[in-house]
Write a protein that holds these residues in place. Sequence first.
Motif, PDB file in Angstrom:
ATOM      1  N   LEU A 130       0.851  -1.190   0.000  1.00 15.77           N
ATOM      2  CA  LEU A 130       0.000   0.000   0.000  1.00 15.77           C
ATOM      3  C   LEU A 130       0.885   1.236   0.000  1.00 15.77           C
ATOM      4  O   LEU A 130       1.792   1.358   0.823  1.00 15.77           O
ATOM      5  CB  LEU A 130      -0.910   0.003   1.232  1.00 15.77           C
ATOM      6  CG  LEU A 130      -1.825   1.214   1.419  1.00 15.77           C
ATOM      7  CD1 LEU A 130      -2.816   1.336   0.277  1.00 15.77           C
ATOM      8  CD2 LEU A 130      -2.563   1.127   2.755  1.00 15.77           C
ATOM      9  N   GLU A 131       0.625   2.143  -0.934  1.00 10.58           N
ATOM     10  CA  GLU A 131       1.381   3.390  -1.037  1.00 10.58           C
ATOM     11  C   GLU A 131       0.448   4.543  -0.692  1.00 10.58           C
ATOM     12  O   GLU A 131      -0.264   5.067  -1.540  1.00 10.58           O
ATOM     13  CB  GLU A 131       1.936   3.546  -2.463  1.00 10.58           C
ATOM     14  CG  GLU A 131       2.858   4.734  -2.628  1.00 10.58           C
ATOM     15  CD  GLU A 131       3.485   4.793  -4.012  1.00 10.58           C
ATOM     16  OE1 GLU A 131       4.575   5.373  -4.135  1.00 10.58           O
ATOM     17  OE2 GLU A 131       2.886   4.267  -4.972  1.00 10.58           O
ATOM     18  N   GLY A 132       0.434   4.894   0.591  1.00  4.69           N
ATOM     19  CA  GLY A 132      -0.456   5.949   1.066  1.00  4.69           C
ATOM     20  C   GLY A 132      -1.587   5.387   1.913  1.00  4.69           C
ATOM     21  O   GLY A 132      -2.507   4.753   1.391  1.00  4.69           O
ATOM     22  N   ALA A 133      -1.545   5.634   3.220  1.00  6.20           N
ATOM     23  CA  ALA A 133      -2.522   5.060   4.148  1.00  6.20           C
ATOM     24  C   ALA A 133      -3.700   5.992   4.395  1.00  6.20           C
ATOM     25  O   ALA A 133      -4.417   5.835   5.390  1.00  6.20           O
ATOM     26  CB  ALA A 133      -1.828   4.731   5.476  1.00  6.20           C
ATOM     27  N   ASP A 134      -3.943   6.932   3.478  1.00  2.00           N
ATOM     28  CA  ASP A 134      -4.961   7.963   3.681  1.00  2.00           C
ATOM     29  C   ASP A 134      -6.316   7.390   4.079  1.00  2.00           C
ATOM     30  O   ASP A 134      -6.969   7.875   5.004  1.00  2.00           O
ATOM     31  CB  ASP A 134      -5.119   8.793   2.397  1.00  2.00           C
ATOM     32  CG  ASP A 134      -3.825   9.456   1.951  1.00  2.00           C
ATOM     33  OD1 ASP A 134      -2.796   8.761   1.901  1.00  2.00           O
ATOM     34  OD2 ASP A 134      -3.840  10.657   1.638  1.00  2.00           O
ATOM     35  N   ALA A 135      -6.778   6.359   3.355  1.00  2.00           N
ATOM     36  CA  ALA A 135      -8.139   5.850   3.554  1.00  2.00           C
ATOM     37  C   ALA A 135      -8.256   4.899   4.749  1.00  2.00           C
ATOM     38  O   ALA A 135      -9.368   4.459   5.059  1.00  2.00           O
ATOM     39  CB  ALA A 135      -8.639   5.157   2.284  1.00  2.00           C
TER      40      ALA A 135
END
Length: 314
Positions: free
Chosen positions: A104-109
């Motif tokens: 996962l590239e970006g844990a925003d959600a």
Amino acid sequence: MKIIDGHCDVLWKMYDNPRIDFYDSDTTELDVTYAKMMESNIKIQFFAIYLAESIRQPVFEHYLKYINIFYQKVLKPGLLTVIKNQADLVRVMSGDERGAILTLEGADAIQDNPLYTQTLYHLGVRMIGITWNYANWAADGILEPRKGGFSKKGKIFIKECNNLGILLDVSHLSVRSFWDLAEASTKPFVASHSNAKAVCDHPRNLDDDQLLAIIGQSGRIGMTFVPWFVGDKQNATIGGLLKHIEHICALGGEAHITIGSDFDGIDQWIPGLEHAGQFDQLAQHLSKYYKDDTIEGFLHGNWHRYLQQNLPTY
């Protein structure tokens, strides 16, 4: 020679264009395909879940859509299998199948929801880069103007990942976030696709102190083929990439250098490294300067050893 590549953005392209076929050997849409994996003997390919900036409000369902593409259109019994644990790793490296690791590239959600983190783990995500270039709930990325670090919730997230067996990736983190993670993580972490700042002064590359921190905790540094991370983006060469390898070796990092191509995440390429079927070009250049066992370490052995030591046992 076997290859392990720690980063590609195939899933993003397949999400953006559902007509793309990973198993179409004639497709010009992808840098990484199954045929090109075969051509270069890529034994393990990491596949990133990257939500493009055009997705203004990322939600967990976006991750699920990417994961569905991964399981339905990328994995294929007998050809390409998911790697979730050490037993899977042994089976792939000793057999005829090729392996895929979901990242996962970006844990925003994830939005500070431990259930989401646990669900991603159960679905096979084994490495997380907490940010892309900007800030989210957990930390600041490298291009965030305020240049902050991890939030309190973000530091808790580091511990959650350590406890679950999810590897952590510092590529894209701000400098302060890098050091926050280095202090908080109890497990060795990686920079999946970053080069040496001393060789090419790009914000996404790592300075010597950061490189030494990764080396010191037995992490890994994935040499990336992004031209503007290598040198002058109009004139980047494989020789230029080798300067990054040479610099990290001089810091004592020979056993920590890996590959993180960023194929399918770029629209310009290093000549001779335009797609995943061309790793022989890199191997040939390396052979001019390094012994075979060292080259094998760069191309697969160092990643393999890291995964042996840090993937979950089951």
